[in-house]
Design an enzyme around this catalytic site. Sequence first.
Site, short mmCIF file in Angstrom:
data_model
loop_
_atom_site.label_atom_id
_atom_site.label_comp_id
_atom_site.label_asym_id
_atom_site.label_seq_id
_atom_site.Cartn_x
_atom_site.Cartn_y
_atom_site.Cartn_z
N GLU A 1 0.78 -1.35 0.17
CA GLU A 1 0.02 0.22 0.11
C GLU A 1 0.80 1.35 0.04
O GLU A 1 0.39 2.43 -0.66
CB GLU A 1 -0.93 -0.06 1.20
CG GLU A 1 -2.11 -0.93 1.09
CD GLU A 1 -2.98 -0.73 -0.17
OE1 GLU A 1 -3.32 0.43 -0.41
OE2 GLU A 1 -3.72 -1.79 -0.56
N TYR B 1 -6.79 6.04 4.65
CA TYR B 1 -6.96 5.33 3.44
C TYR B 1 -6.34 3.95 3.70
O TYR B 1 -6.88 2.69 3.46
CB TYR B 1 -6.48 6.07 2.27
CG TYR B 1 -6.78 5.27 1.06
CD1 TYR B 1 -7.92 4.69 0.37
CD2 TYR B 1 -5.35 4.38 0.53
CE1 TYR B 1 -7.86 3.85 -0.70
CE2 TYR B 1 -5.28 3.66 -0.55
CZ TYR B 1 -6.66 3.36 -0.97
OH TYR B 1 -6.43 2.46 -2.05
N ASP C 1 -11.14 5.53 -3.19
CA ASP C 1 -9.95 5.97 -3.88
C ASP C 1 -10.17 6.70 -5.03
O ASP C 1 -11.38 6.84 -5.40
CB ASP C 1 -8.61 5.06 -4.12
CG ASP C 1 -9.10 4.07 -5.07
OD1 ASP C 1 -10.24 4.04 -5.47
OD2 ASP C 1 -8.10 3.18 -5.49
N CYS D 1 -13.33 0.74 -15.83
CA CYS D 1 -13.94 2.17 -15.64
C CYS D 1 -12.92 2.91 -15.53
O CYS D 1 -12.91 3.97 -14.78
CB CYS D 1 -14.89 2.24 -14.62
SG CYS D 1 -15.94 3.49 -14.57
N CYS E 1 -16.04 -0.68 -21.14
CA CYS E 1 -17.06 -1.32 -20.45
C CYS E 1 -17.39 -2.58 -21.25
O CYS E 1 -17.55 -3.69 -20.70
CB CYS E 1 -18.54 -0.56 -20.87
SG CYS E 1 -18.42 1.26 -20.27
N CYS F 1 -17.84 -5.07 -18.05
CA CYS F 1 -18.10 -4.54 -16.86
C CYS F 1 -19.49 -5.18 -16.37
O CYS F 1 -20.67 -4.88 -16.97
CB CYS F 1 -18.23 -3.02 -17.20
SG CYS F 1 -19.09 -2.08 -15.60
#
Length: 317
Positions: free
Chosen positions: A58, A143, A161, A209, A215, A220
């Site tokens: 992270e 976060y 995010d 996205c 898509c 998607c």
Amino acid sequence: MTEPDPTTSIAAGDAPALPANPDSLDAVRAALIDWYEADHRDFPWRRTEDPYEILVSEVMSQQTQLDRVVPAWEAFLERWPTAADLAAADRSDVVAFWSSHSLGYNNRAKYLHEAATQVETEFDGAFPTDPEGLQELMGVGPYTANAVASFAFNAGDAVVDTNVKRVLYRAFGVPDDDEAFERVASLVMPDGESRVWNNAIMELGGVACGTRPRCDEAGCPWREWCHAYETGDFTAPDVPTQPSFEGSRRQFRGRIVRTLGEYDELSLDELGPRVRVDYSPDGQHGREWLRDLLTDLDDDGLVAVEKRDDRTFARLR
């Protein structure tokens, strides 16, 4: 007075709503999880539930492309495989590693080292398991704490995010407002599923996205509910632009740290030409300019500056 159903009142009632029918919301959730579990990018940190390994990923992933993070993450863990190993390391070695792998903002290496030290000295070698506890670690903000709680312990809240904001903005017409994004992200995430859900929705934003939506190509799973897919309006929330890196103080700070990582110490006039080719001791980019950068790095605890015999020397702490 009856409270409005949160699924039909996202932001003052003026945005397209999530499906009001609970069965439809269940379908939205199931579609995303099924899509993610059927196929997703196989980053190595997605194959572990070790909080230390996840924290390293992270911190490294902040404003760094994930494909570049993979070899750095693997090399870092090969050198310091546990929080105890990292805590026992010389901080200058950790900072030098960070700089040599171009991971940006060397303070992150310092904070990661200090967080590992906290785990060993304040938490008996065991990571806190919830976002609140994880935020007690140095350099771990809301976060990152939530991400580690989610992916290591399945005990996080909904991650929000840039990718998640873009998905929610397009799919459900959530306004470009942080509180609205937080509220809707929490609403959509199924209880007790933060690990798979947060991975899945971030994957959706990263694969299907993105800035240029894919898509149909990416299959998607939210097309039948998506406001943008229905209307063809694929605008996205405003994302703050990063200042130019080339020629910035950040670039030269990084060069200083990277250079000092190769030497025990250097004087100003030895360091300067290695940092920029137009270094001139008494010029615009000379000793005073270099001292100013070194003072910042000294204040950040990354570099030690010492005067001896009317000369200034610098080394990594």
